[in-house]
Design an enzyme around this catalytic site. Structure first.
Site, mmCIF file in Angstrom:
data_model
loop_
_atom_site.group_PDB
_atom_site.id
_atom_site.type_symbol
_atom_site.label_atom_id
_atom_site.label_comp_id
_atom_site.label_asym_id
_atom_site.label_seq_id
_atom_site.Cartn_x
_atom_site.Cartn_y
_atom_site.Cartn_z
ATOM 1 N N SER A 2 5.277 -30.613 -9.803
ATOM 2 C CA SER A 2 4.875 -29.279 -10.262
ATOM 3 C C SER A 2 6.167 -28.579 -10.669
ATOM 4 C CB SER A 2 4.105 -28.523 -9.178
ATOM 5 O OG SER A 2 4.914 -28.141 -8.111
ATOM 6 N N HIS A 36 -0.231 -32.230 -5.720
ATOM 7 C CA HIS A 36 0.224 -33.188 -4.702
ATOM 8 C C HIS A 36 -0.925 -33.805 -3.919
ATOM 9 C CE1 HIS A 36 4.182 -30.656 -4.409
ATOM 10 N NE2 HIS A 36 4.087 -31.318 -5.538
ATOM 11 N N GLN A 60 -1.271 -25.500 -3.550
ATOM 12 C CA GLN A 60 -0.547 -26.772 -3.427
ATOM 13 C C GLN A 60 -0.111 -27.123 -2.000
ATOM 14 O OE1 GLN A 60 2.551 -27.918 -6.509
ATOM 15 N NE2 GLN A 60 3.886 -27.444 -4.803
ATOM 16 N N GLU A 61 0.330 -26.116 -1.245
ATOM 17 C CA GLU A 61 0.882 -26.443 0.084
ATOM 18 C C GLU A 61 0.432 -25.434 1.117
ATOM 19 O OE1 GLU A 61 5.160 -26.713 -0.339
ATOM 20 O OE2 GLU A 61 4.926 -27.803 -2.205
ATOM 21 N N GLU A 72 3.552 -35.186 -0.199
ATOM 22 C CA GLU A 72 4.558 -34.684 0.754
ATOM 23 C C GLU A 72 4.172 -34.984 2.199
ATOM 24 O OE1 GLU A 72 5.486 -30.624 -0.281
ATOM 25 O OE2 GLU A 72 6.463 -31.272 -2.124
ATOM 26 N N ASP A 123 2.210 -22.283 -0.418
ATOM 27 C CA ASP A 123 2.783 -22.378 -1.762
ATOM 28 C C ASP A 123 1.597 -22.536 -2.700
ATOM 29 O OD1 ASP A 123 3.986 -22.870 -4.162
ATOM 30 O OD2 ASP A 123 5.109 -24.651 -3.534
ATOM 31 N N GLU A 162 4.568 -18.445 -1.473
ATOM 32 C CA GLU A 162 5.429 -18.946 -2.553
ATOM 33 C C GLU A 162 4.623 -19.087 -3.841
ATOM 34 O OE1 GLU A 162 7.443 -22.576 -1.383
ATOM 35 O OE2 GLU A 162 7.548 -23.274 -3.463
ATOM 36 N N ASP A 207 9.760 -19.986 -6.475
ATOM 37 C CA ASP A 207 10.172 -21.373 -6.736
ATOM 38 C C ASP A 207 10.161 -21.557 -8.258
ATOM 39 O OD1 ASP A 207 10.491 -24.099 -6.975
ATOM 40 O OD2 ASP A 207 8.563 -24.631 -6.132
ATOM 41 N N LYS A 232 16.412 -25.511 -4.737
ATOM 42 C CA LYS A 232 16.290 -26.954 -4.969
ATOM 43 C C LYS A 232 17.469 -27.356 -5.850
ATOM 44 C CE LYS A 232 11.192 -27.169 -5.127
ATOM 45 N NZ LYS A 232 10.046 -26.996 -6.057
ATOM 46 N N HIS A 254 13.094 -29.709 -0.445
ATOM 47 C CA HIS A 254 12.956 -31.042 -1.042
ATOM 48 C C HIS A 254 12.138 -30.944 -2.341
ATOM 49 C CE1 HIS A 254 8.694 -31.749 0.809
ATOM 50 N NE2 HIS A 254 8.828 -30.570 0.252
ATOM 51 N N ARG A 255 11.835 -32.088 -2.949
ATOM 52 C CA ARG A 255 10.862 -32.162 -4.052
ATOM 53 C C ARG A 255 9.730 -33.086 -3.611
ATOM 54 N NH1 ARG A 255 12.593 -29.500 -8.812
ATOM 55 N NH2 ARG A 255 10.325 -29.456 -9.030
ATOM 56 N N SER A 256 8.658 -33.073 -4.372
ATOM 57 C CA SER A 256 7.531 -33.926 -3.963
ATOM 58 C C SER A 256 7.856 -35.411 -4.136
ATOM 59 C CB SER A 256 6.269 -33.545 -4.723
ATOM 60 O OG SER A 256 6.515 -33.543 -6.105
ATOM 61 N N LYS A 268 12.232 -26.530 3.823
ATOM 62 C CA LYS A 268 10.888 -26.988 3.463
ATOM 63 C C LYS A 268 11.011 -28.464 3.106
ATOM 64 C CE LYS A 268 8.400 -26.109 -0.428
ATOM 65 N NZ LYS A 268 7.389 -25.569 -1.362
HETATM 66 P P1 PGA Z 1 7.476 -30.263 -6.724
HETATM 67 O O1 PGA Z 1 6.773 -29.339 -5.664
HETATM 68 O O2 PGA Z 1 8.622 -30.927 -6.098
HETATM 69 O O3 PGA Z 1 6.383 -31.198 -7.164
HETATM 70 O O4 PGA Z 1 7.910 -29.335 -7.840
HETATM 71 C C1 PGA Z 1 7.460 -28.680 -4.648
HETATM 72 C C2 PGA Z 1 7.197 -27.207 -4.685
HETATM 73 O O5 PGA Z 1 6.487 -26.703 -5.574
HETATM 74 O O6 PGA Z 1 7.706 -26.485 -3.837
HETATM 75 ZN ZN ZN Z 2 6.792 -24.554 -4.850
#
Ligand code: PGA
Ligand code: ZN
Length: 420
Positions: free
Chosen positions: A42, A163, A171-172, A213, A250, A293, A320, A345, A373-375, A396
């Site tokens: 994402s 994810h 997403q999270e 994740e 998130d 987020e 983000d 990131k 981190h990243r996914s 995170k």
């Molecule tokens: P991504 O997702 O690493 O797929 O961008 C992580 C996030 O959105 O925080």
């Molecule tokens: Zn994010």
């Protein structure tokens, strides 16, 4: 004084089985650093460029042989003989070789893998822990060089959006143990809730799989149902909501923004920006939400500003995709009061030194710092040391499951033990 004697990159795989770049830096005194870079799915519009080969005959176009070639042929010859403790100079040489705003020529993936490997090699040469060395670099950027606290973990235990299994828009869904807990106790609490959640999902017949994740990607009907199951799991594990544990979300809203509004499963009509602000307010007061987020897509400044005006005393409003670890985006968000926390990131910007400078800028504006981190990850735990080195408030790193996530948590446990 050690010198760089060799820089070599190769193509390896990330946790989704996609190629990514790993680089080894060797020094004249026998020290070395090996580092690899993660990859998001994402991805924000304003991130630095991840260079992909676009050759449909290899890895569906996702190969990184061009980025690897850029390290081996373009960057390596220019770094030989450099003192590895000159992190900023080395990063600037690479930025100069690239010559673009967004690292589109050599690739942020190529550049960051070298930047991080140089940093690791320097710390080995100096015989200091990587987090301590990063703490020293952070001090050079005017950040407090304490490197003495493990940031509070935000554990992502339900994976939706891009994810997950495709049935949750957000997403999270994260659990955040209270900041006054020792890291190992906080992690333990996260694991207990994660395991309790598995039981809740099995009981509801909603168990499906785990997502990118490591969080569960369950069969649920609405986004609020995801909060319900997490609350149930937290209660079942004995944690006191709003005291021992809080929740985070998130939304990654760019991915449910449609023409004319935001589309969530929770109701048939689209949400306008104002309606979505109200919806978040209801979620925040119903559940113990502490962190929100990417509540709006990255160009919906109006939504960001409104949310920050109304909720910044209760909530971490985290950019983000909005901020993309990018200086000019952060400058605008500070002046418009569009967030109060930044997700950091390193691969959104592409060098260790620029990431440090950005953290300094965010700190000066009193923003909270979350290192993420990243996914798509590798087993490299660089960001664990980085987070401690820059004295981040939170980290995170996903669920306490899947090797590439656990590698970072385990490194933090090792650092914590070194403090006593
Ligand atoms: P991504 O997702 O690493 O797929 O961008 C992580 C996030 O959105 O925080
Ligand atoms: Zn994010």
């Amino acid at each position: 004084m050690a010198k760089v004697t060799k820089v070599g990159a190769r193509e390896i795989l990330d946790s989704r089985g996609n190629p990514t770049v790993e680089t080894t830096v060797l020094l004249s005194d026998g020290s070395w650093g090996v580092s690899s870079v993660p990859s998001g799915i994402s991805v924000g519009k304003y991130e630095a460029v991840e260079l992909r080969d676009r050759d449909p005959n290899r890895f569906g176009g996702l190969g990184v042989l061009k980025a690897v070639g850029n390290v081996n042929m373009v960057i390596a010859p220019k770094l030989l003989g450099f003192d590895p403790i000159k992190q900023k100079e080395i990063d600037m040489v690479m930025m100069g070789l690239d010559g673009t705003e967004n690292k589109g020529k050599l690739g942020a993936n190529a550049i960051l893998s070298v930047s991080q490997a140089v940093c690791k090699a320097a710390s080995m040469s100096l015989r200091t822990g990587l987090f301590q060395y990063i703490g020293k670099l952070a001090g050079e950027y005017g950040l407090t060089n304490t490197a003495s606290r493990i940031p509070t973990p935000m554990l992502n235990i339900v994976n939706g959006g891009k994810h997950g299994a495709g049935n949750l828009d957000f997403q999270e869904f994260m659990v955040i143990p209270s900041s006054n807990k020792k890291f190992s106790d906080a992690l333990h609490m996260g694991v207990v809730i994660y395991n309790a959640l598995r039981d809740v999902l099995i009981f509801r017949n909603a168990i499906h799989s785990i997502g990118d994740e490591g969080g569960f990607a369950p069969n649920l009907f609405t986004n609020s149902e995801a909060f319900e199951v997490i609350v149930e799991a937290a209660k079942a594990s004995g944690a006191r909501l709003g005291y021992d544990v809080f929740f985070g979300l998130d939304a990654a809203a760019s991915y449910f923004k449609k023409m004319g509004g935001y589309q969530l499963k929770d109701r048939p009509q689209l949400f306008s920006t104002d309606q979505l602000v109200d919806y978040y307010k209801t979620l925040v007061s119903t559940y113990q939400i502490l962190v929100l987020e990417d509540a709006f897509e990255e160009d919906d400044w109006e939504g960001w500003v409104k949310l920050t005006r109304e909720l910044s005393d209760k909530l971490l409003i985290v950019g983000d995709d909005l901020l993309a670890t990018n200086k000019s985006r952060l400058t605008r968000a500070i002046s418009e009061k569009a967030a109060n926390a930044i997700l950091v990131k390193p691969n959104q910007i592409g060098t260790v030194s620029e990431t440090l400078a950005l953290i300094k800028q965010a700190r000066q504006a009193n923003f909270r710092i979350i290192v993420s981190h990243r996914s798509g990850e590798t087993n490299d735990s660089f960001i664990a040391d980085f987070a401690v080195g820059v004295s981040a408030d939170y980290i995170k790193f996903g669920a306490p499951a899947r090797g590439e996530r656990v590698a970072k948590y385990n490194r933090l446990l090792e650092i914590e033990q070194s403090f006593v």
